[in-house]
Design an enzyme around this catalytic site. Sequence first.
Site, PDB file in Angstrom:
ATOM      1  CE  LYS A 246      -1.969   0.661  -1.360  1.00 47.00           C
ATOM      2  NZ  LYS A 246      -2.621  -0.366  -2.183  1.00 47.00           N
ATOM      3  CD  GLU A 256       5.728  -4.355  -1.944  1.00 44.47           C
ATOM      4  OE1 GLU A 256       6.004  -5.550  -1.854  1.00 44.47           O
ATOM      5  OE2 GLU A 256       4.676  -3.935  -2.445  1.00 44.47           O
ATOM      6  NE  ARG A 260       3.079   0.231  -2.305  1.00 48.91           N
ATOM      7  CZ  ARG A 260       2.665   0.856  -3.409  1.00 48.91           C
ATOM      8  NH1 ARG A 260       3.378   1.825  -3.932  1.00 48.91           N
ATOM      9  NH2 ARG A 260       1.535   0.500  -3.974  1.00 48.91           N
ATOM     10  CG  ASN A 264       2.968  -6.938   0.626  1.00 49.25           C
ATOM     11  OD1 ASN A 264       2.071  -6.688  -0.161  1.00 49.25           O
ATOM     12  ND2 ASN A 264       4.236  -6.661   0.388  1.00 49.25           N
ATOM     13  CG  HIS A 267      -1.626  -9.051   0.688  1.00 48.73           C
ATOM     14  ND1 HIS A 267      -2.162  -8.406   1.784  1.00 48.73           N
ATOM     15  CD2 HIS A 267      -2.295  -8.570  -0.388  1.00 48.73           C
ATOM     16  CE1 HIS A 267      -3.101  -7.573   1.380  1.00 48.73           C
ATOM     17  NE2 HIS A 267      -3.205  -7.659   0.079  1.00 48.73           N
TER      18      HIS A 267
END
Length: 382
Positions: A246, A256, A260, A264, A267
């Site tokens: 991370k 993001e 980045r 996800n 998600h």
Amino acid sequence: MMKSMSRVTIALPPRPYDAVIENGLLQRSGETLRDLFNVIFKVNAAAGGSPAKHQRLFVVTVPPVRRKWGKQLLSSLSAAGFTAKIVEMPNGERRKKLATVEKLCEQLSRLGADRNSIIIAFGGGIVGDVAGLVASLYMRGVDLVQIPTTVLAQVDASIGGKTGVNLRAGKNLVGTFHHPSVVLIDPAVLSTLPEREFRAGLYEALKCGVIGKPELFLALENVDIKKLRRDPVKLEWIITESVKLKAEVVSSDERERGLRRVLNLGHTIGHALESQTAYRHFLHGEAVAWGMIASAKIAVAVGLLENNGAARIVDATRALGPLPKVQSRSRDILRLLKSDKKTRNGVVHFVLPSEIGKVEIANDIPEQVVIEAVDELRRLSR
């Protein structure tokens, strides 16, 4: 497998910060913070800034964490010369809303918190998100320390500066980027975590393996949960490898806008499952687990991932333990995807695995493929 303490730097200008990972760190948290903030005071003074010292700490936590670990934290802070007060918030995802932020800010004001105060987020991902948002807003921003107490928060949520609360329309739709001064991770506090929550956090670690840490995926592919909980060295290694992944991604793309977004994985559909069940049915990691399985199925359907790779992701995810059933209708999930914050200009973006340790971002997934993937989740959970 690793040395007894790890320090991972999240290299963000102008103020990089470290995640310190060590068994027993909670007992030394006070002296760690004292040393850190003494350095910050000297740097600020040398730059012509205010030499005012942060002496008042406000620990935002929830009742279960306070009961189990609050005394140990407060004792350590007191021994290091800090004055610390506990500020409790209610537990649970349904309390992750703006009303909670307002109440916490009112409490801080009554307790005399000022611009030189430090907020410590002491709890799981919900506490970290809410306390982080409070720290970013109170007095237009005060210093934040993250001390995560769940697997999910240690491997993921406490790193990267994201804060946020939910709206009825979806998860984390209101938030800020507010990075902590330091993240203190003590795997020993996980000893009191219920098994379901422990497992839920490991799904996020497995996610890191799929994204860019094949060796981490291998370590978790056939892990024995009970043995892992009794193996502090291996557990510390799993947490450290997740944090490294991370940190690498966040350091390259803080806001993001590109890389980045790979974090996800799982998600997009995971958030929709949480929202559709009013945050009562799934723990966050469990929803992400189903989302990863769906992503693997979608990746196969669009020719990005081979069947063998998808089978490994599905099997490794399910091997970590039983998951709550998926009962949501595919059309309901599709509707919720449209309001997800990862949707850009009405187009839903999916993070899809192309192999173990590599993912790609796709934005041209046919609706029917998504529907079939959710239908498959319902079938697998029968």
